[in-house]
Write a protein that holds these residues in place. Structure first.
Motif, PDB file in Angstrom:
ATOM      1  N   ALA A 163      42.284  33.089  39.318  1.00  0.00           N
ATOM      2  CA  ALA A 163      43.549  33.826  39.155  1.00  0.00           C
ATOM      3  C   ALA A 163      44.607  33.331  40.131  1.00  0.00           C
ATOM      4  N   ASP A 164      44.169  32.801  41.276  1.00  0.00           N
ATOM      5  CA  ASP A 164      45.105  32.249  42.262  1.00  0.00           C
ATOM      6  C   ASP A 164      45.562  30.845  41.894  1.00  0.00           C
ATOM      7  N   GLY A 165      45.026  30.312  40.785  1.00  0.00           N
ATOM      8  CA  GLY A 165      45.461  29.007  40.311  1.00  0.00           C
ATOM      9  C   GLY A 165      44.680  27.827  40.846  1.00  0.00           C
ATOM     10  N   LEU A 166      43.539  28.081  41.503  1.00  0.00           N
ATOM     11  CA  LEU A 166      42.764  26.996  42.073  1.00  0.00           C
ATOM     12  C   LEU A 166      41.978  26.244  40.997  1.00  0.00           C
ATOM     13  N   THR A 167      41.821  24.937  41.183  1.00  0.00           N
ATOM     14  CA  THR A 167      41.009  24.118  40.295  1.00  0.00           C
ATOM     15  C   THR A 167      39.540  24.252  40.691  1.00  0.00           C
ATOM     16  N   ASN A 168      38.656  23.759  39.824  1.00  0.00           N
ATOM     17  CA  ASN A 168      37.228  23.785  40.153  1.00  0.00           C
ATOM     18  C   ASN A 168      36.951  23.042  41.457  1.00  0.00           C
ATOM     19  N   ARG A 169      37.629  21.937  41.659  1.00  0.00           N
ATOM     20  CA  ARG A 169      37.449  21.155  42.880  1.00  0.00           C
ATOM     21  C   ARG A 169      37.852  21.976  44.112  1.00  0.00           C
ATOM     22  N   GLN A 170      38.992  22.656  44.016  1.00  0.00           N
ATOM     23  CA  GLN A 170      39.461  23.463  45.143  1.00  0.00           C
ATOM     24  C   GLN A 170      38.542  24.663  45.391  1.00  0.00           C
ATOM     25  N   ILE A 171      38.047  25.272  44.305  1.00  0.00           N
ATOM     26  CA  ILE A 171      37.114  26.396  44.448  1.00  0.00           C
ATOM     27  C   ILE A 171      35.844  25.923  45.138  1.00  0.00           C
ATOM     28  N   ASN A 184      29.416  25.446  36.354  1.00  0.00           N
ATOM     29  CA  ASN A 184      28.372  26.278  35.746  1.00  0.00           C
ATOM     30  C   ASN A 184      28.683  27.767  35.926  1.00  0.00           C
ATOM     31  N   TYR A 185      29.153  28.135  37.131  1.00  0.00           N
ATOM     32  CA  TYR A 185      29.533  29.527  37.374  1.00  0.00           C
ATOM     33  C   TYR A 185      30.655  29.952  36.431  1.00  0.00           C
ATOM     34  N   VAL A 186      31.662  29.083  36.279  1.00  0.00           N
ATOM     35  CA  VAL A 186      32.803  29.406  35.417  1.00  0.00           C
ATOM     36  C   VAL A 186      32.337  29.582  33.973  1.00  0.00           C
ATOM     37  N   SER A 187      31.456  28.690  33.509  1.00  0.00           N
ATOM     38  CA  SER A 187      30.941  28.777  32.146  1.00  0.00           C
ATOM     39  C   SER A 187      30.196  30.097  31.927  1.00  0.00           C
ATOM     40  N   ASN A 188      29.324  30.468  32.881  1.00  0.00           N
ATOM     41  CA  ASN A 188      28.578  31.726  32.766  1.00  0.00           C
ATOM     42  C   ASN A 188      29.506  32.933  32.819  1.00  0.00           C
ATOM     43  N   MET A 189      30.512  32.852  33.682  1.00  0.00           N
ATOM     44  CA  MET A 189      31.462  33.944  33.848  1.00  0.00           C
ATOM     45  C   MET A 189      32.239  34.183  32.547  1.00  0.00           C
ATOM     46  N   LEU A 190      32.695  33.102  31.918  1.00  0.00           N
ATOM     47  CA  LEU A 190      33.444  33.229  30.672  1.00  0.00           C
ATOM     48  C   LEU A 190      32.569  33.834  29.574  1.00  0.00           C
ATOM     49  N   THR A 191      31.307  33.438  29.542  1.00  0.00           N
ATOM     50  CA  THR A 191      30.381  33.997  28.552  1.00  0.00           C
ATOM     51  C   THR A 191      30.238  35.502  28.745  1.00  0.00           C
ATOM     52  N   LYS A 192      30.069  35.940  29.994  1.00  0.00           N
ATOM     53  CA  LYS A 192      29.924  37.365  30.290  1.00  0.00           C
ATOM     54  C   LYS A 192      31.185  38.151  29.959  1.00  0.00           C
ATOM     55  N   LEU A 193      32.337  37.507  30.082  1.00  0.00           N
ATOM     56  CA  LEU A 193      33.611  38.176  29.811  1.00  0.00           C
ATOM     57  C   LEU A 193      34.021  38.067  28.336  1.00  0.00           C
ATOM     58  N   ASP A 194      33.188  37.400  27.531  1.00  0.00           N
ATOM     59  CA  ASP A 194      33.505  37.179  26.108  1.00  0.00           C
ATOM     60  C   ASP A 194      34.798  36.403  25.952  1.00  0.00           C
ATOM     61  N   MET A 195      34.959  35.383  26.762  1.00  0.00           N
ATOM     62  CA  MET A 195      36.174  34.564  26.740  1.00  0.00           C
ATOM     63  C   MET A 195      35.797  33.101  26.561  1.00  0.00           C
ATOM     64  N   SER A 196      36.766  32.306  26.091  1.00  0.00           N
ATOM     65  CA  SER A 196      36.510  30.878  25.883  1.00  0.00           C
ATOM     66  C   SER A 196      37.326  30.000  26.819  1.00  0.00           C
ATOM     67  N   ARG A 197      38.370  30.573  27.442  1.00  0.00           N
ATOM     68  CA  ARG A 197      39.243  29.766  28.310  1.00  0.00           C
ATOM     69  C   ARG A 197      39.398  30.403  29.681  1.00  0.00           C
TER      70      ARG A 197
END
Length: 216
Positions: A163-171, A184-197
């Motif tokens: 939400a702060d605009g950081l890239t995966n590299r910065q995170i 991998n965390y982002v992919s799992n998180m999106l799945t749990k939130l029922d989101m694709s982006r």
């Protein structure tokens, strides 16, 4: 000096056409091109363009993610998003990624050349009214606090950083993790939130923050 331009599109015919059109202008010069996001991220730094013209939907990768990465590493480069689709979510993602312009491929060649010159001169081609409209549409979704309960503590931290605009590299650097682990965390998180982006996740986090502020 000629304005230096980089091209990202997964269709060779499109890149060839754009290159021919741009190189025909005395004040513009194509200094590099790529067919995938990975190629673009490796080739843009050494070619140091003034403007990067990026296609959104690629066979491998995403032009908006390239924009986000490029802007985080080299903010002096203006990114011009070129797409075949009119998509509010993609426009929102482009705005969040720091794009200077968002144009449909149906644009006339002369208008595209003019757009490259304008963003190269530091102008923004994104209408503030359109930005406000997209932001309002994204924020107007129903409360979804229950989704937050599905996330682990680490996933919540990553959501905040997205939400702060950081890239995966910065995170990855912020949390002392490998970039692949963050993906991998982002992919799992999106799945749990029922989101694709990830932009949907960023908007979701923004809504939660906004509601918390109102409740104080």
């Amino acid at each position: 000096m000629a304005l230096r331009v980089f091209l990202l599109d997964d269709h060779e015919v499109v890149r060839s056409g754009l290159r021919a059109m741009i190189d025909a202008e005395e004040d513009l010069e194509v200094v590099g091109e790529a067919a995938t996001a990975e190629q673009a991220l490796s080739r843009i730094p050494p070619t140091r363009p003034d403007v990067a013209v990026l296609d959104v939907r690629l066979g491998e990768g995403d032009g908006i993610e390239v924009c986000r990465e490029v802007r985080s590493r080299m903010p002096e480069i203006a990114c011009l998003i070129l797409t075949s689709f009119s998509d509010d979510e993609a426009l929102f993602a482009a705005i969040m990624a720091g794009a200077a312009g968002y144009l449909l491929k149906q644009i006339r060649g002369t208008d595209l050349v003019g757009a490259i010159r304008r963003v190269g001169a530091g102008e923004s081609l994104i209408d503030p009214k359109l930005t406000a409209k997209v932001m309002e549409r994204i924020r107007s979704g129903p409360p979804e606090d229950e989704r937050l309960a599905r996330l682990s503590g680490q996933e919540r931290r990553i959501l905040t950083l997205i939400a702060d605009g950081l890239t995966n590299r910065q995170i990855a650097e912020s949390l002392y993790l490998a970039e692949k682990t963050v993906k991998n965390y982002v992919s799992n998180m999106l799945t749990k939130l029922d989101m694709s982006r990830r932009t949907e996740a960023a908007a979701f986090a923004a809504r939660l923050d906004e509601r918390r502020e109102h409740e104080r």
